[in-house]
Enzyme design. Sequence first.
Site, short mmCIF file in Angstrom:
data_model
loop_
_atom_site.label_atom_id
_atom_site.label_comp_id
_atom_site.label_asym_id
_atom_site.label_seq_id
_atom_site.Cartn_x
_atom_site.Cartn_y
_atom_site.Cartn_z
N HIS A 1 0.88 -1.19 0.00
CA HIS A 1 0.00 0.00 0.00
C HIS A 1 0.90 1.22 0.00
CE1 HIS A 1 -3.82 2.16 1.51
NE2 HIS A 1 -2.91 3.10 1.26
N HIS B 1 1.62 5.34 -1.63
CA HIS B 1 1.26 6.54 -2.40
C HIS B 1 2.53 7.11 -3.00
CE1 HIS B 1 -2.87 6.68 -0.78
NE2 HIS B 1 -2.30 6.16 0.30
N ARG C 1 2.24 9.45 -5.55
CA ARG C 1 1.87 10.77 -6.10
C ARG C 1 2.26 10.89 -7.57
NH1 ARG C 1 -1.29 10.80 -1.78
NH2 ARG C 1 -0.39 11.67 0.09
N LYS D 1 -8.97 -0.31 -6.01
CA LYS D 1 -9.04 0.28 -4.66
C LYS D 1 -10.34 1.04 -4.47
CE LYS D 1 -7.78 1.98 -0.65
NZ LYS D 1 -6.64 2.82 -0.32
N HIS E 1 -10.51 1.01 1.67
CA HIS E 1 -10.29 1.94 2.79
C HIS E 1 -11.53 1.82 3.67
CE1 HIS E 1 -8.56 5.77 4.56
NE2 HIS E 1 -9.69 5.57 5.21
N HIS F 1 -4.70 -0.94 5.69
CA HIS F 1 -4.19 -0.24 6.90
C HIS F 1 -5.11 -0.41 8.11
CE1 HIS F 1 -6.94 2.67 5.20
NE2 HIS F 1 -6.08 3.14 4.32
N ASP G 1 1.43 2.48 3.56
CA ASP G 1 0.58 3.66 3.42
C ASP G 1 1.42 4.93 3.55
OD1 ASP G 1 -1.67 5.17 2.95
OD2 ASP G 1 -2.45 5.03 4.98
N HIS H 1 3.17 14.40 1.88
CA HIS H 1 2.56 15.71 1.61
C HIS H 1 3.67 16.74 1.83
CE1 HIS H 1 -1.72 14.43 1.60
NE2 HIS H 1 -1.35 13.56 2.51
C1 NCD Z 1 -3.54 8.97 2.25
C2 NCD Z 1 -3.08 10.04 1.27
O1 NCD Z 1 -2.52 11.06 1.70
O2 NCD Z 1 -3.24 9.84 0.07
N1 NCD Z 1 -3.63 9.56 3.56
C3 NCD Z 1 -3.60 8.91 4.75
O3 NCD Z 1 -3.80 9.56 5.78
N2 NCD Z 1 -3.36 7.62 4.84
C4 NCD Z 1 -4.83 8.39 1.80
C5 NCD Z 1 -5.22 7.13 2.55
O4 NCD Z 1 -4.66 6.07 2.35
O5 NCD Z 1 -6.13 7.23 3.37
ZN ZN Z 2 -3.24 5.07 1.70
#
Ligand code: NCD
Ligand code: ZN
Length: 332
Positions: free
Chosen positions: A12, A14, A16, A95, A134, A168, A240, A244
């Site tokens: 899992h 991200h 971006r 997803k 989720h 998660h 996860d 950011h």
């Molecule tokens: C994730 C994100 O920033 O894309 N944020 C998070 O708090 N885990 C999205 C997600 O998996 O919920």
């Molecule tokens: Zn996530």
Amino acid sequence: MSLTLNTPLDMHLHLRDGEMLTHIAKSSGKTFSGAIIMPNLVPPVCTKEDVLAYQERINTAMGEEVFTPYMTLFFKPSYDKAFLSSVRDTITAVKLYPAGITTNSEGGVSGFDVEELRPTLEAMSELNIPLCVHGETNGFVMDRETEFASIYERLATAFPKLKIIMEHITTRSSVDLLGKFDNLYATITLHHLLITLDDVAGGMLQPHLFCKPIAKRPEDRDALLEVALNAHPKVMFGSDSAPHPKEAKEACGCAAGVFTAPIALQVLAELFEKHDALENLQDFICTNAQNIYGVRPPSKTITLEKIPFQVPSDYNGVVPIYANQEIAYSIV
Ligand code: NCD
Ligand code: ZN
């Protein structure tokens, strides 16, 4: 002391897009052999063209790193069997986000009417495409995951051949649910094995530990630790890791997501060692995922050395967990 890990997988992740992708891709590519790539871009990854183009941008950002991006689609109830058949070989999972529940999930599902979802989920089941979920309602923040259990039960019962991955998980009740349905599996993050709500909001607010689902109680963390450290065959590591920019985290209206990718493997090793469970780490970070998803990632050997590592304050403007602190293992 050194430790060798084979073909670590992050189920899992991200990554971006754009500049952020370029900056953070190798944080995963250096240590992981592959990852399930989340589709919550703006706009989300919804077509075969989206998937292929995003995959190519990821491969470009990874450069020479040996890394397989296991691609996913953002669930839409409008996906029919013909469409899903046409993308079957390009994706590893779909997803599903409840609408508006987390970062970039506005186009997700509302209502969870099984009959409305049936055509898509039946087609996925027939095509053996796993469904990653989720699992949070929009109830009280500490109860959202537990409230979602009844939806997991409905889905698991209505589609017994569909592999459903509870993403998660953060609560003891989700751990208990795993034992009740053959077709339910789960990913567990690093941060939910480490922290509770106290670490997020018990003292001065820690925006870099704020994520969805929010970290829960000590007894929930203990339940997660128990299945992770024992490498329960239905659980797998999914970081996860959700980067950011620092400004979006240290803001009035803090974005949800913890950035763990660059040090996830090292800290997992430290955690498993502390609990005398190092012999199970390989299953948690690789074997279970291979068995559940049937993926065969390229072989990759990672050597960790017991040399303290000072975690940087940021990686290109993204603050990681344990920023400016020392962790026990370094990557050789
Ligand atoms: C994730 C994100 O920033 O894309 N944020 C998070 O708090 N885990 C999205 C997600 O998996 O919920
Ligand atoms: Zn996530």
